[in-house]
Design a protein around this motif. Structure first.
Motif, PDB file in Angstrom:
ATOM      1  N   GLU A  74      74.754  63.491  49.949  1.00  0.00           N
ATOM      2  CA  GLU A  74      73.381  62.995  50.023  1.00  0.00           C
ATOM      3  C   GLU A  74      72.387  64.131  50.236  1.00  0.00           C
ATOM      4  OE1 GLU A  74      70.674  59.939  52.773  1.00  0.00           O
ATOM      5  OE2 GLU A  74      72.843  60.080  53.071  1.00  0.00           O
ATOM      6  N   ASP A  75      72.768  65.114  51.042  1.00  0.00           N
ATOM      7  CA  ASP A  75      71.863  66.224  51.360  1.00  0.00           C
ATOM      8  C   ASP A  75      71.973  67.383  50.378  1.00  0.00           C
ATOM      9  OD1 ASP A  75      70.812  64.961  53.579  1.00  0.00           O
ATOM     10  OD2 ASP A  75      72.290  65.833  54.954  1.00  0.00           O
ATOM     11  N   ALA A  76      72.954  67.349  49.501  1.00  0.00           N
ATOM     12  CA  ALA A  76      73.178  68.466  48.574  1.00  0.00           C
ATOM     13  C   ALA A  76      72.016  68.618  47.602  1.00  0.00           C
ATOM     14  CB  ALA A  76      74.471  68.230  47.798  1.00  0.00           C
ATOM     15  N   PRO A  77      71.764  69.829  47.118  1.00  0.00           N
ATOM     16  CA  PRO A  77      70.682  70.036  46.144  1.00  0.00           C
ATOM     17  C   PRO A  77      70.981  69.310  44.837  1.00  0.00           C
ATOM     18  CG  PRO A  77      72.054  71.997  46.320  1.00  0.00           C
ATOM     19  CD  PRO A  77      72.499  71.082  47.410  1.00  0.00           C
ATOM     20  N   LYS A  78      69.941  68.747  44.249  1.00  0.00           N
ATOM     21  CA  LYS A  78      70.083  68.030  42.978  1.00  0.00           C
ATOM     22  C   LYS A  78      69.331  68.717  41.848  1.00  0.00           C
ATOM     23  CE  LYS A  78      72.086  64.513  45.163  1.00  0.00           C
ATOM     24  NZ  LYS A  78      71.844  64.911  46.565  1.00  0.00           N
ATOM     25  N   THR A  79      68.349  69.530  42.204  1.00  0.00           N
ATOM     26  CA  THR A  79      67.538  70.252  41.213  1.00  0.00           C
ATOM     27  C   THR A  79      67.418  71.703  41.647  1.00  0.00           C
ATOM     28  OG1 THR A  79      65.379  69.949  42.270  1.00  0.00           O
ATOM     29  CG2 THR A  79      66.184  68.140  40.882  1.00  0.00           C
ATOM     30  N   TRP A  80      66.941  72.551  40.742  1.00  0.00           N
ATOM     31  CA  TRP A  80      66.757  73.962  41.083  1.00  0.00           C
ATOM     32  C   TRP A  80      65.655  74.139  42.119  1.00  0.00           C
ATOM     33  CZ3 TRP A  80      70.738  76.597  40.075  1.00  0.00           C
ATOM     34  CH2 TRP A  80      71.498  76.365  38.925  1.00  0.00           C
ATOM     35  N   ALA A  81      64.660  73.285  42.091  1.00  0.00           N
ATOM     36  CA  ALA A  81      63.581  73.376  43.071  1.00  0.00           C
ATOM     37  C   ALA A  81      64.086  73.132  44.487  1.00  0.00           C
ATOM     38  CB  ALA A  81      62.473  72.375  42.725  1.00  0.00           C
ATOM     39  N   ASP A  82      65.172  72.362  44.609  1.00  0.00           N
ATOM     40  CA  ASP A  82      65.705  72.035  45.938  1.00  0.00           C
ATOM     41  C   ASP A  82      66.171  73.271  46.700  1.00  0.00           C
ATOM     42  OD1 ASP A  82      65.216  69.368  45.510  1.00  0.00           O
ATOM     43  OD2 ASP A  82      67.286  68.865  44.981  1.00  0.00           O
ATOM     44  N   LEU A  83      66.478  74.342  45.996  1.00  0.00           N
ATOM     45  CA  LEU A  83      66.998  75.536  46.671  1.00  0.00           C
ATOM     46  C   LEU A  83      65.959  76.175  47.590  1.00  0.00           C
ATOM     47  CD1 LEU A  83      69.055  77.292  43.831  1.00  0.00           C
ATOM     48  CD2 LEU A  83      69.853  75.705  45.600  1.00  0.00           C
ATOM     49  N   ALA A  84      64.693  75.829  47.395  1.00  0.00           N
ATOM     50  CA  ALA A  84      63.642  76.358  48.269  1.00  0.00           C
ATOM     51  C   ALA A  84      63.387  75.461  49.470  1.00  0.00           C
ATOM     52  CB  ALA A  84      62.344  76.532  47.479  1.00  0.00           C
ATOM     53  N   ASP A  85      64.131  74.372  49.585  1.00  0.00           N
ATOM     54  CA  ASP A  85      63.969  73.447  50.711  1.00  0.00           C
ATOM     55  C   ASP A  85      64.354  74.163  52.010  1.00  0.00           C
ATOM     56  OD1 ASP A  85      64.509  71.344  52.685  1.00  0.00           O
ATOM     57  OD2 ASP A  85      64.349  69.955  51.003  1.00  0.00           O
ATOM     58  N   PRO A  86      63.547  74.024  53.069  1.00  0.00           N
ATOM     59  CA  PRO A  86      63.858  74.682  54.352  1.00  0.00           C
ATOM     60  C   PRO A  86      65.232  74.327  54.917  1.00  0.00           C
ATOM     61  CG  PRO A  86      61.593  73.913  54.350  1.00  0.00           C
ATOM     62  CD  PRO A  86      62.212  73.383  53.095  1.00  0.00           C
ATOM     63  N   LYS A  87      65.786  73.168  54.535  1.00  0.00           N
ATOM     64  CA  LYS A  87      67.113  72.811  55.073  1.00  0.00           C
ATOM     65  C   LYS A  87      68.209  73.727  54.529  1.00  0.00           C
ATOM     66  CE  LYS A  87      68.095  69.099  51.712  1.00  0.00           C
ATOM     67  NZ  LYS A  87      68.315  67.638  51.574  1.00  0.00           N
ATOM     68  N   PHE A  88      67.891  74.485  53.474  1.00  0.00           N
ATOM     69  CA  PHE A  88      68.859  75.431  52.918  1.00  0.00           C
ATOM     70  C   PHE A  88      68.504  76.876  53.257  1.00  0.00           C
ATOM     71  CE2 PHE A  88      69.040  71.931  49.611  1.00  0.00           C
ATOM     72  CZ  PHE A  88      70.179  71.352  50.141  1.00  0.00           C
ATOM     73  N   LYS A  89      67.705  77.061  54.267  1.00  0.00           N
ATOM     74  CA  LYS A  89      67.270  78.411  54.643  1.00  0.00           C
ATOM     75  C   LYS A  89      68.466  79.286  55.009  1.00  0.00           C
ATOM     76  CE  LYS A  89      63.995  80.927  57.594  1.00  0.00           C
ATOM     77  NZ  LYS A  89      63.438  81.635  56.414  1.00  0.00           N
ATOM     78  N   ASP A  90      68.503  80.468  54.443  1.00  0.00           N
ATOM     79  CA  ASP A  90      69.490  81.516  54.737  1.00  0.00           C
ATOM     80  C   ASP A  90      70.915  81.180  54.306  1.00  0.00           C
ATOM     81  OD1 ASP A  90      67.478  83.054  55.937  1.00  0.00           O
ATOM     82  OD2 ASP A  90      67.820  82.103  57.893  1.00  0.00           O
TER      83      ASP A  90
END
Length: 357
Positions: free
Chosen positions: A165-181
């Protein structure tokens, strides 16, 4: 034997001599079955005095015996990763030691074509085998032929750390703060598939938009690794939990039972196209054409798909199916080769600047 990048070996003169009588009988048979008005290329007309030298970055162990068995021609394969092959061709422009180059990276082929190092207007017989996808990839001057394309980057994530559910679905999702670092990607200045990956974003978003997109990833702590195998190591070590990873590496991790899942982004995955071209300086043009025709045969493509993780690609040839484990749709986004070549220096320079900040 497989040839290394800096050591060429071939079949011996004894082998060629042993085959000469067989070649002669084949020639006589072909001539006997031909009317006087037919134009044919006989074995004698393309009799080899030296092996055909092919530079390639994959399928070396498979292709050599298959081609030699089918055609009787002798080849020497110079195998290396994409960056090594590119570097070698660049260094040999004044005195090329290759007859055919077959590797990933549409921008490189477009640039080399513009620089005039390829034979043009090949009009190969097996061009008729190309499917609609393959036809769309064929340049107007027919100086290089597509044999397939794979995702230069697809999304992968650690299933022990991130839920579906929390996994990235689009390339834009990689900039989401939940994936920081915790996000990683390969360096387009070093890894050959990484440049086709990033060049699609710069084409789709424009140069300024592409820089803005990747800057948003870097500002979110995204890490750049030299090559895709380095990303695999970082995922296994826990240094990364999400990555843009070349699909052959991703499916290899799945096959090995590693705790990752693969996501084909909703908008598609940027592709790296594998092309084959012939040096304008070759003295074995007919044998070189026979090699590319061989690559465009369905039977050859089927063997390539079945060969292992490198078989995870979309074929340019009709009626060739991808591995059953691969996404049936596998939406690929192919950056325009000419535009990618035109912007290559600026894009790579920009990424190099980011790495030192």
């Amino acid at each position: 034997m497989k040839k290394s990048l800096f050591a060429l070996t071939g079949f011996t003169a004894l082998f060629l001599a042993a085959c000469s009588s067989g070649d002669e009988s084949k020639t006589n048979e072909a001539t006997a079955n031909t009317t006087p008005t037919e134009e044919i290329t006989t074995i004698e007309e393309v009799q080899q005095t030296e092996p055909l030298v092919v530079y390639l970055n994959d399928f070396d162990e498979l292709i050599e015996p298959l081609f030699e068995e089918e055609t009787g021609y002798d080849i020497e394969l110079v195998a290396g990763n994409g960056a090594e092959i590119q570097s070698r061709i660049e260094s040999e422009k004044g005195n090329p030691n290759w007859d055919v180059v077959w590797m990933d990276g549409q921008a490189s082929f477009s640039r080399w074509d513009q620089e005039g190092i390829f034979l043009k207007d090949l009009a190969l017989e097996n061009e008729a085998n190309l499917n609609d996808f393959g036809i769309s990839l064929l340049p107007e001057d027919k100086a290089y032929y597509p044999t397939g394309a794979h995702a230069a980057g697809i999304l992968v994530y650690n299933i022990n750390e991130i839920s579906a559910e929390d996994a990235p679905k689009t390339w834009a999702d990689l900039a989401d703060p939940k994936f920081k670092d915790i996000v990683g990607m390969a360096d387009p200045s070093i890894a050959a598939p990484a440049f086709p990956f990033v060049s699609w974003f710069f084409e789709d978003l424009g140069m300024d938009g592409g820089k803005e997109y990747f800057a948003s990833l870097f500002n979110n702590g995204a890490k750049v690794y030299p090559k895709n195998p380095n990303i695999v190591e970082a995922l296994l070590a826990g240094d990364l939990k999400v990555a843009a990873l070349q699909e052959s590496n991703a499916y290899k991790m799945k096959q090995d039972g590693e705790p990752i899942e693969i996501v084909w982004p909703e908008e598609g995955a940027p592709a790296s196209v594998r092309y084959a071209a012939i040096s304008k300086d070759t003295d074995q043009a007919e044998v070189a054409k026979a090699f590319i025709n061989f690559l465009l045969e369905k039977e050859t493509q089927d063997e390539m798909v079945a060969a292992g993780v490198e078989g995870y690609y979309t074929s340019s040839v009709k009626d060739v199916a991808s591995p059953k484990e691969r996404d049936a749709n596998a939406p690929l986004l192919v950056a325009d080769p000419e535009l990618a070549a035109e912007n290559e220096a600026e894009i790579k320079s920009w990424f190099a600047d980011q790495s030192v900040q």
